[in-house]
Scaffold this active site. Structure first.
Site, PDB file in Angstrom:
ATOM      1  N   GLU A 179      34.623  48.467  68.217  1.00  0.00           N
ATOM      2  CA  GLU A 179      33.441  48.680  67.165  1.00  0.00           C
ATOM      3  C   GLU A 179      32.153  49.460  67.744  1.00  0.00           C
ATOM      4  O   GLU A 179      31.320  48.957  68.442  1.00  0.00           O
ATOM      5  CB  GLU A 179      32.836  47.126  67.003  1.00  0.00           C
ATOM      6  CG  GLU A 179      31.330  47.371  65.947  1.00  0.00           C
ATOM      7  CD  GLU A 179      30.998  45.790  65.673  1.00  0.00           C
ATOM      8  OE1 GLU A 179      31.169  44.780  66.480  1.00  0.00           O
ATOM      9  OE2 GLU A 179      29.982  45.793  65.002  1.00  0.00           O
ATOM     10  N   LYS A 221      36.011  49.183  63.827  1.00  0.00           N
ATOM     11  CA  LYS A 221      34.968  48.525  62.993  1.00  0.00           C
ATOM     12  C   LYS A 221      33.755  49.461  63.075  1.00  0.00           C
ATOM     13  O   LYS A 221      33.389  49.607  64.224  1.00  0.00           O
ATOM     14  CB  LYS A 221      34.733  47.113  63.548  1.00  0.00           C
ATOM     15  CG  LYS A 221      33.392  46.248  62.947  1.00  0.00           C
ATOM     16  CD  LYS A 221      33.542  44.996  63.262  1.00  0.00           C
ATOM     17  CE  LYS A 221      32.139  44.168  62.878  1.00  0.00           C
ATOM     18  NZ  LYS A 221      32.319  42.682  62.698  1.00  0.00           N
TER      19      LYS A 221
HETATM   20  P1  13P Z   1      26.898  42.305  60.756  1.00  0.00           P
HETATM   21  O1  13P Z   1      27.866  42.187  59.520  1.00  0.00           O
HETATM   22  O2  13P Z   1      25.785  41.104  60.826  1.00  0.00           O
HETATM   23  O3  13P Z   1      26.295  43.513  61.303  1.00  0.00           O
HETATM   24  O4  13P Z   1      27.622  41.608  62.123  1.00  0.00           O
HETATM   25  C1  13P Z   1      28.932  42.036  62.275  1.00  0.00           C
HETATM   26  C2  13P Z   1      29.380  42.306  63.637  1.00  0.00           C
HETATM   27  O5  13P Z   1      30.343  41.544  63.916  1.00  0.00           O
HETATM   28  C3  13P Z   1      28.469  42.987  64.602  1.00  0.00           C
HETATM   29  O6  13P Z   1      29.127  43.005  65.899  1.00  0.00           O
END
Ligand code: 13P
Length: 342
Positions: A179, A221
């Site tokens: 991510e 992600k």
């Molecule tokens: P949000 O969808 O609130 O941005 O959070 C997703 C997430 O896992 C951030 O690391």
């Protein structure tokens, strides 16, 4: 294929199965406190457990949700009837995931930028998480837009850490959910976000390659390509969808099993509308595009619950509504009318 490789392939495919996405409930202690502050609920271990029980056990959630990302504490908690959360999830057909990074810290020498920590001891932690039932693991890197930032130094440092973590996950038979998040908090226009996201994703995939990470067993992600929150001109739904898809096509190898989005501070309905627009017109994409939202799935539910056990069922219904809307958005079948009917 070895058994472990075969299982990672199955896990990755199941995470982005048609019409399914991920519920992120992996807020760290400081972050869940921030969320609870908005409803005047104290962040005690029992309140966190009760809230997470509500989210995990919502009846019918398994129709729309393939996996949930948990925080270390949550992976070890149980329902009020004493059943461990991972067991509840597995019995419902939902895969447990775990956040394994230790948070974004100030990057030395680079004012205003962050680097995510948590590699030390990660091999041992992953082995334990696997025993506790985790099938995938998330690591979040934060890229900030501002005056002369992001710098190469910040993007490279975060990409390197993401690649090291991803390689360790695969060694343990756990699917990495990589991510890199370009934040949407500044006043930049959408094209600056495009530039920063493209540069970040290129650097991340190069680093994954350098660390011998198998892309076939990796889920990305990422953020959508958006106008900064404080930008006076906000790009519309179509422009966001078009630029996000273009950016991904230019940077993400086709062998990846799937891409999921974070919501990043978008409203719940806008996050759904953006995902829907991307899936409405894009039959030929190399990967499924799905969701892994935290706030955009939880917010209505959190407000409905407000710490009161009597609101448990209503809060679960609010969660289920958002899960269903986002499931339809994965298929390009969502419409505003569904919000009015709710
Ligand atoms: P949000 O969808 O609130 O941005 O959070 C997703 C997430 O896992 C951030 O690391």
């Amino acid at each position: 294929m070895s058994d472990m490789t075969e299982q990672m392939a199955q896990t990755a495919a199941a995470m982005v199965a048609e019409g399914k996405g991920i519920l992120a409930i992996d807020e760290s202690l400081p972050t869940i406190k921030k969320r609870f502050d908005t409803i005047n609920v104290e962040s005690t271990e029992e309140n966190r457990r009760a809230y997470r029980e509500l989210l995990i056990t919502a009846p019918g959630g398994e129709d729309f949700i393939s996996g949930m990302i948990l925080f270390d504490e949550t992976l070890r908690q149980k329902t009020r009837d004493g059943v461990p959360f991972p067991q509840v999830m597995i019995e419902k057909g939902i895969m447990p995931g775990i956040k394994v990074d230790k948070g974004a810290k100030d990057l030395a020498g680079r004012p205003g930028e962050k680097v995510t920590e948590g590699l030390d001891g990660l091999r041992d932690r992953l082995a334990e998480y696997r025993d506790l039932g985790a099938r995938f693991a998330k690591w979040r890197a934060v890229i900030t837009i501002g005056d002369h930032i992001p710098t190469n130094g910040c993007i490279e440092a975060n990409a390197h850490a993401l690649a090291r973590y991803a390689a360790l996950c695969q060694e343990a038979g756990i699917v990495p959910m990589v991510e890199p998040e370009v934040l949407m908090d500044a006043d930049n226009d959408i094209d600056v976000c495009y530039w920063a996201t493209e540069k970040t994703l290129r650097t991340v995939f190069n680093a994954l390659c350098d660390q011998a990470v198998a892309l076939e067993h990796t889920i990305l992600k990422t953020n959508m390509v958006l106008s900064g929150k404080k930008c006076p001109v906000q790009a519309g739904v179509q422009e966001v969808a078009e630029k996000t898809v273009r950016c991904l096509l230019n940077t993400v190898p086709a062998s990846l099993p799937g891409i999921v989005f974070l919501s990043g501070g978008q409203s719940a309905t806008l996050a759904t509308a953006h995902l829907n627009e991307m899936n409405r017109n894009n039959d030929g994409l190399p990967w499924p595009l799905s969701f892994s939202y935290g706030r955009a799935l939880q917010e209505p539910s959190l407000k409905t619950w407000a710490g009161n056990p009597e609101n448990f069922g209503a809060a679960q219904a609010a969660l289920l509504h958002r899960e269903k809307c986002n499931s339809l958005a994965c298929l390009g079948q969502y419409s505003d009318a569904l919000e009015e009917a709710a």
